[in-house]
Design an enzyme around this catalytic site. Structure first.
Site, PDB file in Angstrom:
ATOM      1  N   ASP A 103      42.186 -65.472 -23.837  1.00  9.67           N
ATOM      2  CA  ASP A 103      43.046 -66.611 -23.479  1.00  9.67           C
ATOM      3  C   ASP A 103      43.200 -66.670 -21.947  1.00  9.67           C
ATOM      4  O   ASP A 103      44.278 -66.964 -21.424  1.00  9.67           O
ATOM      5  CB  ASP A 103      44.415 -66.545 -24.162  1.00  9.67           C
ATOM      6  CG  ASP A 103      45.138 -67.885 -24.121  1.00  9.67           C
ATOM      7  OD1 ASP A 103      44.559 -68.865 -23.617  1.00  9.67           O
ATOM      8  OD2 ASP A 103      46.287 -67.949 -24.588  1.00  9.67           O
ATOM      9  N   HIS A 134      37.883 -67.277 -26.230  1.00  9.62           N
ATOM     10  CA  HIS A 134      39.027 -68.088 -25.792  1.00  9.62           C
ATOM     11  C   HIS A 134      39.136 -68.090 -24.268  1.00  9.62           C
ATOM     12  O   HIS A 134      39.907 -67.325 -23.690  1.00  9.62           O
ATOM     13  CB  HIS A 134      40.300 -67.497 -26.418  1.00  9.62           C
ATOM     14  CG  HIS A 134      41.431 -68.460 -26.478  1.00  9.62           C
ATOM     15  ND1 HIS A 134      42.191 -68.642 -27.607  1.00  9.62           N
ATOM     16  CD2 HIS A 134      41.947 -69.301 -25.548  1.00  9.62           C
ATOM     17  CE1 HIS A 134      43.115 -69.548 -27.373  1.00  9.62           C
ATOM     18  NE2 HIS A 134      42.988 -69.959 -26.119  1.00  9.62           N
TER      19      HIS A 134
END
Ligand code: DOR
Length: 432
Positions: free
Chosen positions: A305, A61
């Protein structure tokens, strides 16, 4: 390097991979491991004394921001941050401008990735322009090697469209990954709904904004037989549903981001938008549940992320600033510090499983996460587990500086990273 006869020996380390733990030297030739054992030699020595030698980390991610937001990050700067963090492969998220939603943009990203320091894979969008209205041409992207599809940054809201995406994805043999957020509950909000949002007077989104989509996607996975992956889970309820789905034999995997096992919504108390992220930082009980989910393997992967935003963007008022925080250079140390030393019962090997070979399997990256053994690709990281350091505000190699961990003391630092046989990080410094 491939084809050269020159050998590199990684000497004196403790090898940890999915087969277990042992002492040994590792000899590389070209882009391959050719020998592992005691007392080996090579033309060039890479010192691993006191260190862990593991398969390179794999990030499922990563927001690389190219094309479209090169002031915040580029594939070059993001991959530099990645290798400094021990990653040999990253999976780019598709919320770029234009979105990565067709073969031509996939080709562009992969082409730029080839010149970078690590292996750059990309996800593809599920819907055209991530607008949630029309399926993207997934087959042409799958033909270029895309194995994971997501509209990350937003979830696919329409139930019927998501069902179609799963049916289509199943036929293609790919995985559907979801950013679980029901926008009718989250629109206009900027943090978790709870005691802190009430105190700060900021509009909050309830845990249910995430949980309703987790619930729906598990139901649709059951209906369609598709393989799904749930991105950046942040609530105790989500973790419980994933545990039940996996126990029931569904092909459901999940990931958690470092900020969701280290930080809570109390961090927003000073209205500092560095702490604004989607899904939002949650409560102590949610953080504990995410940690337990990682420990018992309900959550198979730690994914960063990594979401760079230019400083002037993050300096805007909390409710107007974009969500997201950096992660690539901090994930490993945060995991060792919080999950191994913090009492969740995880070992260093457990953490490496969540950071390397388990995410590699989810994204079908077969050159990464492989056992440290003769015949495996030479994608490795060498970690000093005893190095203690304090996270600073520089942002490291990223073009952005949205670091929510400033001043935090952590354990574990990447000493060397080897990508396809090339020592791209040596003694903590990128080599090109
Ligand atoms: O906080 C976030 N930032 N969450 C997302 O899903 C998207 C990301 C971004 O692209 O900045």
């Amino acid at each position: 390097m491939a084809g050269s006869d020159r050998t590199v020996v990684i000497k004196g380390g403790r090898i940890i991979d999915e087969t277990g733990e042992r002492l040994g030297d590792v000899v590389l030739r070209g882009d391959e491991i050719v020998d592992v054992g005691p007392g080996l030699t090579g033309d060039e020595v890479v010192d691993a004394s006191g260190c862990i030698v593991a398969p390179g980390l794999v990030d499922l991610h990563t927001h690389l921001r190219q094309p479209g937001k090169e002031e915040a990050e580029t594939i070059e700067s993001g991959s530099r941050a990645a290798v400094l963090g021990g990653y040999t492969a990253v999976l780019a998220m598709p919320n770029t401008t234009p979105a990565i939603d067709c073969a031509s943009v996939v080709r562009e990203v992969l082409e730029l990735g080839r010149a970078s320091l690590c292996d750059v894979h990309t996800s593809g969008a599920i819907t055209v322009d991530r607008a949630g209205e029309q399926l993207a041409p997934m087959a042409e992207m799958a033909e270029l090697g895309v194995r994971l599809f997501t509209d990350d940054g937003t979830g696919v809201q329409d139930d019927r469209l998501m069902r179609r995406a799963m049916e289509y994805g199943r036929g293609l043999g790919v995985t559907l990954a979801q950013h679980c957020e029901v926008t009718s509950l989250s629109e206009g909000t900027c943090m978790h709904e709870g005691e802190w949002s009430a105190r700060l007077g900021l509009p909050g989104q309830p845990a249910e904004a995430e949980e309703l989509m987790v619930m729906r996607d598990i139901a649709l996975a059951r209906l369609t037989g598709a393989r799904i992956h749930l991105l950046h889970l942040s609530t105790a309820g989500s973790v419980a549903m994933v545990a039940a789905a996996r126990a029931g034999g569904l092909a459901v995997t999940a990931e958690a981001a470092p900020h969701h096992f280290t930080l809570t919504d109390a961090c927003c108390a000073e209205y500092d938008a560095t702490f604004k992220v989607h899904p939002p930082l949650r409560t102590d009980a949610d953080v504990a549940a995410v940690q337990r989910g990682l420990a018992d393997d309900t959550i198979s992967a730690i994914a960063t992320d990594h979401a760079p935003h230019a400083p002037e963007e993050k300096e805007r008022p909390f409710d107007q600033a974009p969500p997201g925080m950096l992660g690539l250079e901090y994930a490993l140390a945060l995991a060792f510090t919080q999950l191994v030393d913090g009492g969740s019962g995880m070992s260093e090997a457990d953490v490496l499983a969540r950071l390397s070979w388990q995410p590699a399997a989810i994204a079908a990256m077969d050159r990464h996460g492989r056992p440290v053994a003769a015949g495996s690709p030479a994608n490795l990281c060498v970690i000093d587990p005893d190095a203690r350091w304090t996270i600073d505000a520089s942002g490291g190699a990223s073009r952005s500086r949205n670091v929510p961990y400033v001043g935090r003391e952590v354990r574990g630092r990447v000493r060397h990273t080897i990508c396809d046989g090339e020592v791209v990080v040596r003694d903590g410094e990128a080599q090109r």
